[in-house]
Scaffold this motif. Sequence first.
Motif, PDB file in Angstrom:
ATOM      1  N   ALA A 192       0.860  -1.183   0.000  1.00 48.82           N
ATOM      2  CA  ALA A 192       0.000   0.000   0.000  1.00 48.82           C
ATOM      3  C   ALA A 192       0.897   1.235   0.000  1.00 48.82           C
ATOM      4  O   ALA A 192       1.987   1.218   0.570  1.00 48.82           O
ATOM      5  CB  ALA A 192      -0.906  -0.008   1.224  1.00 48.82           C
ATOM      6  N   GLU A 193       0.446   2.300  -0.648  1.00 49.53           N
ATOM      7  CA  GLU A 193       1.264   3.503  -0.799  1.00 49.53           C
ATOM      8  C   GLU A 193       0.852   4.582   0.198  1.00 49.53           C
ATOM      9  O   GLU A 193      -0.292   5.027   0.196  1.00 49.53           O
ATOM     10  CB  GLU A 193       1.132   4.052  -2.227  1.00 49.53           C
ATOM     11  N   GLY A 194       1.796   4.990   1.058  1.00 50.72           N
ATOM     12  CA  GLY A 194       1.568   6.110   1.951  1.00 50.72           C
ATOM     13  C   GLY A 194       0.972   5.717   3.288  1.00 50.72           C
ATOM     14  O   GLY A 194       0.165   4.792   3.378  1.00 50.72           O
ATOM     15  N   LEU A 195       1.358   6.433   4.331  1.00 48.06           N
ATOM     16  CA  LEU A 195       0.928   6.097   5.691  1.00 48.06           C
ATOM     17  C   LEU A 195      -0.586   6.124   5.836  1.00 48.06           C
ATOM     18  O   LEU A 195      -1.167   5.276   6.518  1.00 48.06           O
ATOM     19  CB  LEU A 195       1.564   7.078   6.689  1.00 48.06           C
ATOM     20  N   ALA A 196      -1.252   7.053   5.178  1.00 43.54           N
ATOM     21  CA  ALA A 196      -2.707   7.166   5.313  1.00 43.54           C
ATOM     22  C   ALA A 196      -3.441   5.924   4.820  1.00 43.54           C
ATOM     23  O   ALA A 196      -4.586   5.674   5.211  1.00 43.54           O
ATOM     24  CB  ALA A 196      -3.203   8.403   4.550  1.00 43.54           C
ATOM     25  N   ALA A 197      -2.774   5.142   3.975  1.00 46.22           N
ATOM     26  CA  ALA A 197      -3.393   3.925   3.437  1.00 46.22           C
ATOM     27  C   ALA A 197      -3.303   2.738   4.392  1.00 46.22           C
ATOM     28  O   ALA A 197      -3.898   1.687   4.129  1.00 46.22           O
ATOM     29  CB  ALA A 197      -2.733   3.558   2.106  1.00 46.22           C
ATOM     30  N   ALA A 198      -2.574   2.887   5.498  1.00 48.05           N
ATOM     31  CA  ALA A 198      -2.324   1.752   6.393  1.00 48.05           C
ATOM     32  C   ALA A 198      -3.596   1.145   6.993  1.00 48.05           C
ATOM     33  O   ALA A 198      -3.749  -0.083   6.981  1.00 48.05           O
ATOM     34  CB  ALA A 198      -1.342   2.152   7.497  1.00 48.05           C
ATOM     35  N   PRO A 199      -4.537   1.932   7.527  1.00 52.06           N
ATOM     36  CA  PRO A 199      -5.731   1.301   8.127  1.00 52.06           C
ATOM     37  C   PRO A 199      -6.522   0.453   7.135  1.00 52.06           C
ATOM     38  O   PRO A 199      -6.925  -0.672   7.448  1.00 52.06           O
ATOM     39  CB  PRO A 199      -6.535   2.500   8.627  1.00 52.06           C
ATOM     40  N   GLU A 200      -6.739   0.973   5.927  1.00 52.75           N
ATOM     41  CA  GLU A 200      -7.493   0.217   4.919  1.00 52.75           C
ATOM     42  C   GLU A 200      -6.753  -1.056   4.530  1.00 52.75           C
ATOM     43  O   GLU A 200      -7.359  -2.125   4.368  1.00 52.75           O
ATOM     44  CB  GLU A 200      -7.718   1.093   3.683  1.00 52.75           C
ATOM     45  N   ALA A 201      -5.429  -0.953   4.385  1.00 56.88           N
ATOM     46  CA  ALA A 201      -4.627  -2.131   4.048  1.00 56.88           C
ATOM     47  C   ALA A 201      -4.684  -3.166   5.167  1.00 56.88           C
ATOM     48  O   ALA A 201      -4.708  -4.377   4.920  1.00 56.88           O
ATOM     49  CB  ALA A 201      -3.184  -1.715   3.778  1.00 56.88           C
ATOM     50  N   PHE A 202      -4.733  -2.692   6.406  1.00 61.22           N
ATOM     51  CA  PHE A 202      -4.811  -3.594   7.558  1.00 61.22           C
ATOM     52  C   PHE A 202      -6.138  -4.329   7.581  1.00 61.22           C
ATOM     53  O   PHE A 202      -6.184  -5.541   7.847  1.00 61.22           O
ATOM     54  CB  PHE A 202      -4.604  -2.786   8.841  1.00 61.22           C
ATOM     55  N   MET A 203      -7.225  -3.623   7.267  1.00 61.11           N
ATOM     56  CA  MET A 203      -8.534  -4.284   7.184  1.00 61.11           C
ATOM     57  C   MET A 203      -8.511  -5.372   6.104  1.00 61.11           C
ATOM     58  O   MET A 203      -9.061  -6.458   6.284  1.00 61.11           O
ATOM     59  CB  MET A 203      -9.634  -3.269   6.848  1.00 61.11           C
ATOM     60  N   GLY A 204      -7.852  -5.073   4.980  1.00 60.75           N
ATOM     61  CA  GLY A 204      -7.731  -6.062   3.911  1.00 60.75           C
ATOM     62  C   GLY A 204      -6.947  -7.283   4.340  1.00 60.75           C
ATOM     63  O   GLY A 204      -7.304  -8.421   4.007  1.00 60.75           O
ATOM     64  N   LEU A 205      -5.884  -7.061   5.107  1.00 60.96           N
ATOM     65  CA  LEU A 205      -5.075  -8.170   5.624  1.00 60.96           C
ATOM     66  C   LEU A 205      -5.917  -9.108   6.481  1.00 60.96           C
ATOM     67  O   LEU A 205      -5.843 -10.336   6.348  1.00 60.96           O
ATOM     68  CB  LEU A 205      -3.911  -7.607   6.451  1.00 60.96           C
ATOM     69  N   LEU A 206      -6.734  -8.538   7.354  1.00 61.08           N
ATOM     70  CA  LEU A 206      -7.555  -9.354   8.254  1.00 61.08           C
ATOM     71  C   LEU A 206      -8.603 -10.164   7.491  1.00 61.08           C
ATOM     72  O   LEU A 206      -9.079 -11.187   7.983  1.00 61.08           O
ATOM     73  CB  LEU A 206      -8.236  -8.460   9.299  1.00 61.08           C
ATOM     74  N   LYS A 207      -8.952  -9.715   6.286  1.00 60.93           N
ATOM     75  CA  LYS A 207      -9.929 -10.437   5.464  1.00 60.93           C
ATOM     76  C   LYS A 207      -9.252 -11.292   4.393  1.00 60.93           C
ATOM     77  O   LYS A 207      -9.921 -11.866   3.527  1.00 60.93           O
ATOM     78  CB  LYS A 207     -10.887  -9.438   4.809  1.00 60.93           C
ATOM     79  N   GLY A 208      -7.912 -11.388   4.436  1.00 61.66           N
ATOM     80  CA  GLY A 208      -7.192 -12.235   3.493  1.00 61.66           C
ATOM     81  C   GLY A 208      -7.077 -11.669   2.094  1.00 61.66           C
ATOM     82  O   GLY A 208      -6.841 -12.405   1.133  1.00 61.66           O
ATOM     83  N   LYS A 209      -7.213 -10.352   1.943  1.00 55.02           N
ATOM     84  CA  LYS A 209      -7.143  -9.747   0.609  1.00 55.02           C
ATOM     85  C   LYS A 209      -5.709  -9.583   0.109  1.00 55.02           C
ATOM     86  O   LYS A 209      -5.493  -9.391  -1.080  1.00 55.02           O
ATOM     87  CB  LYS A 209      -7.859  -8.389   0.618  1.00 55.02           C
ATOM     88  N   ASN A 210      -4.756  -9.605   1.032  1.00 63.67           N
ATOM     89  CA  ASN A 210      -3.355  -9.442   0.627  1.00 63.67           C
ATOM     90  C   ASN A 210      -2.825 -10.716  -0.013  1.00 63.67           C
ATOM     91  O   ASN A 210      -3.323 -11.814   0.229  1.00 63.67           O
ATOM     92  CB  ASN A 210      -2.491  -9.097   1.840  1.00 63.67           C
ATOM     93  N   PHE A 211      -1.786 -10.546  -0.811  1.00 66.36           N
ATOM     94  CA  PHE A 211      -1.117 -11.684  -1.456  1.00 66.36           C
ATOM     95  C   PHE A 211       0.322 -11.646  -0.979  1.00 66.36           C
ATOM     96  O   PHE A 211       1.098 -10.786  -1.372  1.00 66.36           O
ATOM     97  CB  PHE A 211      -1.193 -11.538  -2.981  1.00 66.36           C
TER      98      PHE A 211
END
Length: 338
Positions: free
Chosen positions: A311-330
């Motif tokens: 994810a790009e930029g600190l402000a994107a961290a919360p949304e990326a974290f929510m995605g991680l918890l739902k298995g959206k990351n690769f």
Amino acid sequence: MPTNQQIVLDNRPQGEATVDNFKLVSTDTPALADNQVLVRHHFLSLDPYMRGRMNDSKSYAASQALGEVMIGGTVGEVVESKHPKFQPGDKVVGMGGWQQYSVVDAAQPGALRKVDTTHVPLSYYLGAVGMPGVTAWYGLVKIINPKAGDTVVVSAATGAVGSAFGALAKARGCRAVGIAGGPEKCKYAVEELGFDACIDYKLHKDAYSLAKALKDVCSKGIDGYFENVGGMVLDAVLLRMNAFGRIAVCGMIAGYDGQPLPLANPALILVNRLKIEGFIVSEHMEVWPEALTELGTLVATGKLRPRETVAEGLAAAPEAFMGLLKGKNFGKQLVKLV
């Protein structure tokens, strides 16, 4: 001194975590005292354990304090130093948290570690050659302790921990089987990570269906299991464990929203005389040098090819974290800060 953007925990989740639990703030970076080092973070690591820290409940570590910078592993570059062992330009790994800069007391043992980026990219020190990789190493080597020919299984197989586990297991002559979500992840596990097989848990509505799929690819049963998920996945694996099997419990992401995760057949622990051991990798710092050496070699020789979601930029961290918890990351979930 530079202005520092930070993300703090603003309020605790009620059930499922949301981006509204966090707040982006700006603050001035303080002047350095003796032995302190100013680090500019290049990457922030997002990891499932952070969800547990957001709760105000008893656990193996203190809860994340409200109004304070969220905990998190970071890699970056020394900008200024008042410690003799660190110079501007040094690449370092530490626990700088969800912020652009951190001031670190470098005299504190383990607070900051210099890393070599000649053969290993800087970001990998937050994944395959960092805490997740060592987590996989400890669970496999010290708890499962496999011998050549054993069948070992890992859930969340294409994540930062699971991918390292696969490479480490194959290096020991094991049959490595992964459990992951979706055909793309399963294909990556087999074709790039070297797993012998990978099961898509999303195709199975209950533990018995998943256990049947495990039976098809683990014809001799399961000797060792590395647990990242819990719930239905653990119930399914228990149905296929061999006598005297070993289970390393690292995470229970299925239950991070605070709901209990009941076990369907606990009698199987007795029937199969299973060894089940939970562990926290930061309590075993004595193994880190050996583990990191092996992991670094696997990456440098191409035997471990980790994937990253950035994810790009600190402000994107919360949304990326929510995605991680739902298995959206690769693969490993990172936030790029520079």
